[in-house]
Design a protein around this motif. Structure first.
Motif, PDB file in Angstrom:
ATOM      1  N   LEU A  60      12.008  -2.538   1.401  1.00  0.00           N
ATOM      2  CA  LEU A  60      11.363  -1.437   2.117  1.00  0.00           C
ATOM      3  C   LEU A  60      10.790  -0.470   1.090  1.00  0.00           C
ATOM      4  CD1 LEU A  60      10.811   0.134   4.764  1.00  0.00           C
ATOM      5  CD2 LEU A  60      13.059   1.190   4.474  1.00  0.00           C
ATOM      6  N   LEU A  61       9.483  -0.268   1.133  1.00  0.00           N
ATOM      7  CA  LEU A  61       8.844   0.630   0.188  1.00  0.00           C
ATOM      8  C   LEU A  61       8.683   2.033   0.764  1.00  0.00           C
ATOM      9  CD1 LEU A  61       8.180  -2.265  -0.877  1.00  0.00           C
ATOM     10  CD2 LEU A  61       6.102  -1.298  -1.843  1.00  0.00           C
ATOM     11  N   ARG A  62       8.441   2.105   2.069  1.00  0.00           N
ATOM     12  CA  ARG A  62       8.348   3.407   2.743  1.00  0.00           C
ATOM     13  C   ARG A  62       8.448   3.211   4.244  1.00  0.00           C
ATOM     14  NH1 ARG A  62       4.291   5.674   4.989  1.00  0.00           N
ATOM     15  NH2 ARG A  62       2.687   4.545   3.847  1.00  0.00           N
ATOM     16  N   GLY A  63       9.085   4.173   4.932  1.00  0.00           N
ATOM     17  CA  GLY A  63       9.197   4.120   6.378  1.00  0.00           C
ATOM     18  C   GLY A  63      10.570   3.679   6.830  1.00  0.00           C
ATOM     19  N   THR A  64      10.686   3.373   8.121  1.00  0.00           N
ATOM     20  CA  THR A  64      11.954   2.952   8.722  1.00  0.00           C
ATOM     21  C   THR A  64      11.754   1.627   9.436  1.00  0.00           C
ATOM     22  OG1 THR A  64      12.577   5.265   9.075  1.00  0.00           O
ATOM     23  CG2 THR A  64      13.789   3.590  10.322  1.00  0.00           C
ATOM     24  N   LEU A  65      12.602   0.659   9.143  1.00  0.00           N
ATOM     25  CA  LEU A  65      12.492  -0.648   9.779  1.00  0.00           C
ATOM     26  C   LEU A  65      12.952  -0.589  11.233  1.00  0.00           C
ATOM     27  CD1 LEU A  65      13.874  -2.919   6.916  1.00  0.00           C
ATOM     28  CD2 LEU A  65      11.494  -2.753   7.691  1.00  0.00           C
ATOM     29  N   PRO A  66      12.341  -1.391  12.110  1.00  0.00           N
ATOM     30  CA  PRO A  66      12.784  -1.433  13.506  1.00  0.00           C
ATOM     31  C   PRO A  66      14.176  -2.048  13.609  1.00  0.00           C
ATOM     32  CG  PRO A  66      11.181  -3.152  13.075  1.00  0.00           C
ATOM     33  CD  PRO A  66      11.218  -2.288  11.852  1.00  0.00           C
ATOM     34  N   ILE A 120       4.458  -2.174  22.427  1.00  0.00           N
ATOM     35  CA  ILE A 120       4.845  -0.857  21.923  1.00  0.00           C
ATOM     36  C   ILE A 120       6.050  -1.002  20.998  1.00  0.00           C
ATOM     37  CG2 ILE A 120       5.774   1.397  22.582  1.00  0.00           C
ATOM     38  CD1 ILE A 120       4.084   1.293  25.062  1.00  0.00           C
ATOM     39  N   ASP A 121       6.034  -0.283  19.898  1.00  0.00           N
ATOM     40  CA  ASP A 121       7.066  -0.272  18.855  1.00  0.00           C
ATOM     41  C   ASP A 121       6.987  -1.457  17.901  1.00  0.00           C
ATOM     42  OD1 ASP A 121       8.091   2.169  19.684  1.00  0.00           O
ATOM     43  OD2 ASP A 121       9.568   1.253  21.020  1.00  0.00           O
ATOM     44  N   ASP A 122       6.047  -2.394  18.138  1.00  0.00           N
ATOM     45  CA  ASP A 122       5.742  -3.389  17.118  1.00  0.00           C
ATOM     46  C   ASP A 122       4.709  -2.781  16.175  1.00  0.00           C
ATOM     47  OD1 ASP A 122       7.471  -5.256  18.160  1.00  0.00           O
ATOM     48  OD2 ASP A 122       5.926  -6.382  19.235  1.00  0.00           O
ATOM     49  N   TYR A 123       4.162  -3.615  15.296  1.00  0.00           N
ATOM     50  CA  TYR A 123       3.218  -3.118  14.300  1.00  0.00           C
ATOM     51  C   TYR A 123       1.919  -3.925  14.300  1.00  0.00           C
ATOM     52  CZ  TYR A 123       6.917  -0.162  12.514  1.00  0.00           C
ATOM     53  OH  TYR A 123       7.888   0.804  12.403  1.00  0.00           O
ATOM     54  N   ALA A 124       0.868  -3.309  13.809  1.00  0.00           N
ATOM     55  CA  ALA A 124      -0.423  -3.970  13.627  1.00  0.00           C
ATOM     56  C   ALA A 124      -0.886  -3.722  12.204  1.00  0.00           C
ATOM     57  CB  ALA A 124      -1.439  -3.425  14.624  1.00  0.00           C
ATOM     58  N   ILE A 125      -1.779  -4.583  11.744  1.00  0.00           N
ATOM     59  CA  ILE A 125      -2.329  -4.424  10.400  1.00  0.00           C
ATOM     60  C   ILE A 125      -3.849  -4.479  10.482  1.00  0.00           C
ATOM     61  CG2 ILE A 125      -2.138  -6.904   9.881  1.00  0.00           C
ATOM     62  CD1 ILE A 125      -1.477  -6.048   6.964  1.00  0.00           C
ATOM     63  N   SER A 126      -4.500  -3.607   9.765  1.00  0.00           N
ATOM     64  CA  SER A 126      -5.956  -3.508   9.819  1.00  0.00           C
ATOM     65  C   SER A 126      -6.619  -4.435   8.806  1.00  0.00           C
ATOM     66  CB  SER A 126      -6.380  -2.063   9.543  1.00  0.00           C
ATOM     67  OG  SER A 126      -7.790  -1.963   9.429  1.00  0.00           O
ATOM     68  N   ASN A 127      -7.824  -4.866   9.169  1.00  0.00           N
ATOM     69  CA  ASN A 127      -8.644  -5.685   8.283  1.00  0.00           C
ATOM     70  C   ASN A 127      -9.638  -4.822   7.493  1.00  0.00           C
ATOM     71  OD1 ASN A 127      -9.375  -8.357   7.369  1.00  0.00           O
ATOM     72  ND2 ASN A 127     -11.272  -8.146   8.523  1.00  0.00           N
ATOM     73  N   CYS A 128      -9.614  -3.520   7.740  1.00  0.00           N
ATOM     74  CA  CYS A 128     -10.670  -2.630   7.240  1.00  0.00           C
ATOM     75  C   CYS A 128     -10.286  -1.912   5.955  1.00  0.00           C
ATOM     76  CB  CYS A 128     -11.033  -1.619   8.323  1.00  0.00           C
ATOM     77  SG  CYS A 128     -11.474  -2.391   9.883  1.00  0.00           S
ATOM     78  N   GLY A 129      -9.491  -2.555   5.135  1.00  0.00           N
ATOM     79  CA  GLY A 129      -9.078  -1.978   3.866  1.00  0.00           C
ATOM     80  C   GLY A 129      -8.068  -2.884   3.190  1.00  0.00           C
ATOM     81  N   GLY A 130      -7.542  -2.421   2.080  1.00  0.00           N
ATOM     82  CA  GLY A 130      -6.566  -3.221   1.337  1.00  0.00           C
ATOM     83  C   GLY A 130      -5.158  -3.052   1.894  1.00  0.00           C
ATOM     84  N   TYR A 131      -4.963  -3.416   3.134  1.00  0.00           N
ATOM     85  CA  TYR A 131      -3.685  -3.190   3.810  1.00  0.00           C
ATOM     86  C   TYR A 131      -2.632  -4.253   3.493  1.00  0.00           C
ATOM     87  CZ  TYR A 131      -5.914   0.512   6.493  1.00  0.00           C
ATOM     88  OH  TYR A 131      -6.543   1.673   6.864  1.00  0.00           O
ATOM     89  N   TRP A 132      -3.029  -5.285   2.773  1.00  0.00           N
ATOM     90  CA  TRP A 132      -2.037  -6.287   2.358  1.00  0.00           C
ATOM     91  C   TRP A 132      -2.340  -6.806   0.961  1.00  0.00           C
ATOM     92  CZ3 TRP A 132      -5.921  -7.422   5.853  1.00  0.00           C
ATOM     93  CH2 TRP A 132      -6.766  -8.490   5.544  1.00  0.00           C
ATOM     94  N   LEU A 133      -1.251  -7.164   0.267  1.00  0.00           N
ATOM     95  CA  LEU A 133      -1.325  -7.720  -1.080  1.00  0.00           C
ATOM     96  C   LEU A 133      -0.485  -8.989  -1.117  1.00  0.00           C
ATOM     97  CD1 LEU A 133      -0.585  -4.377  -2.993  1.00  0.00           C
ATOM     98  CD2 LEU A 133      -2.867  -5.377  -2.603  1.00  0.00           C
TER      99      LEU A 133
END
Length: 203
Positions: A60-66, A120-133
Motif C-alpha cells: 500500500l503506497l497511499r490510501g486505505t484498502l477495502p 459503489i466502493d469498488d475502484y476504477a482506473i483512467s486511461n487518460c494519464g499515467g495511472y499505471w506502471l
C-alpha cells in the motif's frame, strides 16, 4: 434466419463493444496524477471477471484498502479506461485508482451483468494519464514522469519500486524520479549488484 437475428443481437450486446468513443484530455504522467486519486497500490492481478480485475495489494503506497476484495473496473461504453487485456492474470502493477462513490445512469446492463460501470466502493482506473506502471522484479516502467502523452510504455530505465513509494509518500521529488528513469542501465545494474553483494545475496 432466426440465428442471424440472434447473432446480430448478441454482437450488439457483446462485452467490450463500445457504443460511443472515449474523449478525454491527457492528465499527465504518474507523478502528475497519482496525488489526485484515492488509492495507490503495488498489486498483482489475481482474478478477471467481466470487465473487472481483482487485485492482491502487495504494498500500500497511499490510501486505505477495502475490507473485502480490491476490484478495479476497466473499459466500459464511453468511459475512458484501459482495455481488459492491458492487465493479464498474474501480472503486477503500480496503480493509482479512483473510488466509485455513486451509481451512474445506464451503468448496468442486465443482459451483461458481469460488464458494467462498476459497483459503489469498488475502484476504477483512467486511461487518460499515467495511472499505471508495470512492476517486474524490484522495479517499474511506464509513463512515470515527463513522458510523451498517450504512451503508456515509453522507453526508459526501470525505476526501483522503493523510489516510487518514497515519491508517493512525499519523501523524494519528481526530479529524482526523472533522474532515475534516465539513468544509464549499466550503472543501475552495477548499483543493484553492489547492493545484493552487501546483503550477502551473492558469494
Amino acid at each position: 434466419m432466426i440465428w442471424r437475428i440472434l447473432l446480430s443481437v448478441a454482437l450488439a450486446l457483446a462485452p467490450g463493444v463500445s457504443h460511443a468513443e472515449c474523449e478525454c484530455l491527457w492528465q499527465g504522467s504518474f507523478d502528475d496524477v497519482q496525488a489526485e486519486t484515492d488509492l495507490v497500490v503495488a498489486a498483482e492481478v489475481i482474478a478477471i471477471k467481466g470487465n473487472s480485475i481483482d487485485l492482491d495489494a502487495l504494498q500500500l503506497l497511499r490510501g486505505t484498502l477495502p475490507p473485502v476484495e480490491l476490484r478495479v473496473w476497466l473499459e466500459y461504453e464511453e468511459y475512458c479506461r484501459p482495455e481488459l487485456g492491458t492487465f493479464p492474470l498474474g501480472s503486477r502493477w503500480v496503480m493509482a485508482l479512483d473510488k466509485i462513490e455513486s451509481k451512474v445512469s445506464g451503468g448496468f446492463n442486465p443482459n451483461t451483468p458481469n460488464y458494467s460501470y462498476g459497483r459503489i466502493d469498488d475502484y476504477a482506473i483512467s486511461n487518460c494519464g499515467g495511472y499505471w506502471l508495470k512492476w517486474e522484479g524490484d522495479a517499474v516502467t511506464g509513463n512515470l514522469v515527463d513522458a510523451p502523452r498517450w504512451d503508456h510504455e515509453p522507453k526508459m530505465t526501470p525505476v526501483l519500486l522503493e523510489l516510487i513509494a518514497a515519491y508517493v509518500a512525499g519523501d523524494v521529488s519528481s526530479d529524482a524520479l526523472l533522474a532515475a528513469s534516465r539513468e544509464d542501465p549499466a550503472l543501475r545494474e552495477l548499483r543493484l549488484n553492489t547492493r545484493a553483494f552487501l546483503r550477502g545475496d551473492e558469494e
